[in-house]
Design an enzyme around this catalytic site. Structure first.
Site, mmCIF file in Angstrom:
data_model
loop_
_atom_site.group_PDB
_atom_site.id
_atom_site.type_symbol
_atom_site.label_atom_id
_atom_site.label_comp_id
_atom_site.label_asym_id
_atom_site.label_seq_id
_atom_site.Cartn_x
_atom_site.Cartn_y
_atom_site.Cartn_z
ATOM 1 N N CYS A 302 0.827 -1.182 0.000
ATOM 2 C CA CYS A 302 0.000 0.000 0.000
ATOM 3 C C CYS A 302 0.871 1.245 0.000
ATOM 4 C CB CYS A 302 -0.771 -0.142 1.305
ATOM 5 S SG CYS A 302 -1.752 1.177 1.696
ATOM 6 N N GLY A 336 -4.337 -5.220 7.849
ATOM 7 C CA GLY A 336 -3.089 -4.786 7.219
ATOM 8 C C GLY A 336 -1.955 -4.598 8.211
ATOM 9 N N GLY A 358 -3.062 -9.988 4.364
ATOM 10 C CA GLY A 358 -2.952 -10.013 2.911
ATOM 11 C C GLY A 358 -1.673 -10.703 2.467
ATOM 12 N N SER A 359 -0.605 -9.933 2.378
ATOM 13 C CA SER A 359 0.614 -10.439 1.736
ATOM 14 C C SER A 359 1.218 -11.659 2.412
ATOM 15 C CB SER A 359 1.650 -9.333 1.643
ATOM 16 O OG SER A 359 1.127 -8.369 0.783
ATOM 17 N N SER A 475 15.415 -6.171 19.977
ATOM 18 C CA SER A 475 14.384 -7.211 19.842
ATOM 19 C C SER A 475 14.703 -8.190 18.722
ATOM 20 C CB SER A 475 13.019 -6.578 19.523
ATOM 21 O OG SER A 475 12.655 -5.657 20.507
#
Ligand code: XMP
Length: 484
Positions: A302, A336, A358-359, A475
């Site tokens: 996006c 998303g 989605g992806s 992290s």
């Protein structure tokens, strides 16, 4: 000026936990007011993510898929039917064929609908026989009539409509058959029970099912053109929820469409979006939404925020929308931006009832489209629904009605278009159940770190801590040479 945060900006502070095993974490949730899920995961209504194969796989795992709308009405309806027919206690409206049709036609139908057999009926739906994949796959003469190769009625094992599942199972087993047509008092077709469906029921105990035992599926609709006709047809085909799909859902278009669907189509579960604010969520809820989809510019494919300057980082968007929805009990779908399992935990801790992906799913076996080999690595293709390529395809598909040539349409789209999505390759990830396993495993573990036995408790216990870029770096794996 407020600060907007997203998943990587925060961590959940660990809390005292008496959760003994990750398995004890209850992740049941609601997709909409009326649809419950065993697993809070939804696949995105994108043309490189969700058609029937993905929706079936996710519903079996306890989530739900949303069939995208960049198909003709017939094609989208057919995807919904594939899901609804894929398994069920009783297939109420089995696929049938007349006795004079050819083996060639039967093979086409079996392939298209991905089924193991077809009940052969006459015009009044009287059962004449059964044709299975095995009867015809090795048939050389494709012009033979179905009636010549089917198992005829005289040799067919059938049961009466309303037969108990136990009796149906016994009949299937004792006769070593896979399909049991159900007949009404006049010998007309009244349903079908298959051994495959009975087995699947055992194999997928958490599957998302409707009251008839069929897998649940949602389907996206737009806000213009054929959206009402499409909605009607999708509901007739058995879609369990409609998703009003518009990039800027806090708009008159979305609200009017939502109201129209609720007014005209009666008792239907409608998910509306996308919004990114408390006010946006509240306005859609007031207009009748049964769930609100949240995410503006959060998707991996996006570029809305880059192109328009508008959007809200996804964690803040969820927190704000949850606040807007608070008193209504309407679930929020965080749409998303999910890249790693920890993002799912954070989205749900922020109050989303489910996440839309989605992806991450576009790279799996079940997404539409083939795998692509580049320099020895397997990929699948994905694209934003507002990308240039998606806009071109959409217009080329619609051009039939306008009577234009492909090259004219493509030229027009390229000239007019300001794409808000990109396209790209995503590494092939194998089957979607493997990806879901990782996401769910991470979520359950995350719940145990938060001392939460349920998602409601996760939300209550959640204490987000904002971290610095040094904290984020810490992290990630660091100071080693990564091997795997
Ligand atoms: P992920 O990060 O899971 O996000 O791939 C999926 C969501 O991204 C949205 N989407 C778009 N957003 N332009 C956008 O601004 C696009 O072209 C586009 N295509 C999809 C959508 O909400 C999806 O569920």
């Amino acid at each position: 000026m407020r600060v907007g945060l997203t998943f990587d900006d925060v961590l959940l502070v660990p809390k005292y936990s008496d959760v003994k095993s990750r398995k004890d974490a209850d992740i049941r949730t609601s997709f909409t007011r009326g649809i419950q899920l065993s697993v809070p995961i939804v696949s995105a209504n994108m043309d490189t993510v969700t058609e029937a194969a993905m929706a079936v796989a996710l519903a079996r795992l306890g989530g739900i898929g949303v069939i995208h709308r960049f198909l003709s009405v017939e094609e989208q309806v057919s995807e919904v039917l594939k899901v609804k027919r894929s398994e069920g206690v009783v297939i109420e409206d089995p696929i049938t064929l007349g006795p004079d049709r050819t083996v060639h036609e039967a093979l086409g139908l079996i392939g298209d609908r991905d089924i193991g057999g077809i009940v052969v009926v006459d015009r009044s739906r009287k059962v004449l026989g059964l044709l299975t994949r095995r009867d015809i796959t090795l048939e050389d003469d494709l012009s033979r009539k179905v009636s010549e190769v089917m198992t005829p009625r005289s040799e067919l094992i059938t049961a009466r409509k309303g037969v108990s599942m136990e009796d149906a199972k016994k009949t299937l087993h004792s006769n070593r058959i896979e399909k049991l047509p159900l007949l009404d008092g006049r010998g007309n077709l009244a349903g079908l029970i298959t051994s495959k469906d009975i087995m699947k029921r055992k194999q997928f105990p958490s599957a998302t099912k409707d009251s008839k035992g069929r897998l649940r599926v949602a389907a996206a609709v737009g806000v213009k053109g054929d959206h009402m006709e499409r909605s009607r047809r999708l509901l007739d085909a058995g879609a369990d929820a409609l998703v009003v799909d518009i990039a800027h859902g806090h708009s008159a278009y979305a609200i009017d469409t939502l109201k129209e669907i609720k007014r005209e189509l009666g008792d239907v579960e409608v998910v509306a979006g996308n919004v990114a604010t408390a006010r946006g969520a509240l306005d859609l809820i007031k207009a009748g939404a049964d769930a609100v989809k949240v995410g503006v510019g959060s998707g991996s494919i996006c570029v809305t925020r880059v192109v328009t300057g508008s959007g809200v980082p996804q964690l803040t968007a969820i927190l704000d929308s949850v606040r807007g929805a608070a008193d209504s009990g309407v679930p929020i779908v965080g749409d998303g931006g999910i890249r790693v399992p920890g993002d799912v935990t954070k989205a749900l801790a922020a109050g989303a009832s489910s996440v839309m992906i989605g992806s991450l799913f576009a790279g799996t076996e079940e997404s539409p489209g083939p795998t692509i080999l580049r320099e020895g690595v397997r990929y699948k293709f994905t694209r934003g629904m507002a990308s240039l390529a998606a806009s071109v395809d959409r217009r080329v598909r619609e051009k039939g009605t306008a009577g234009q040539r492909d090259d004219e349409v493509i030229g027009e789209v390229i000239e007019e278009s300001v794409p808000e999505g990109v396209e790209g390759l995503i590494p092939y990830k194998g089957r979607v159940d493997e990806v879901v396993k990782q996401l769910v495993g991470g979520l359950r573990s995350g719940m145990s770190y938060s001392g939460a036995h349920s998602l409601a408790e996760l939300r209550r216990n959640a204490e987000f801590m904002r971290i610095t870029s040094a904290g984020y770096k810490e992290s990630l794996p660091h100071d080693i040479r990564k091997v795997v």
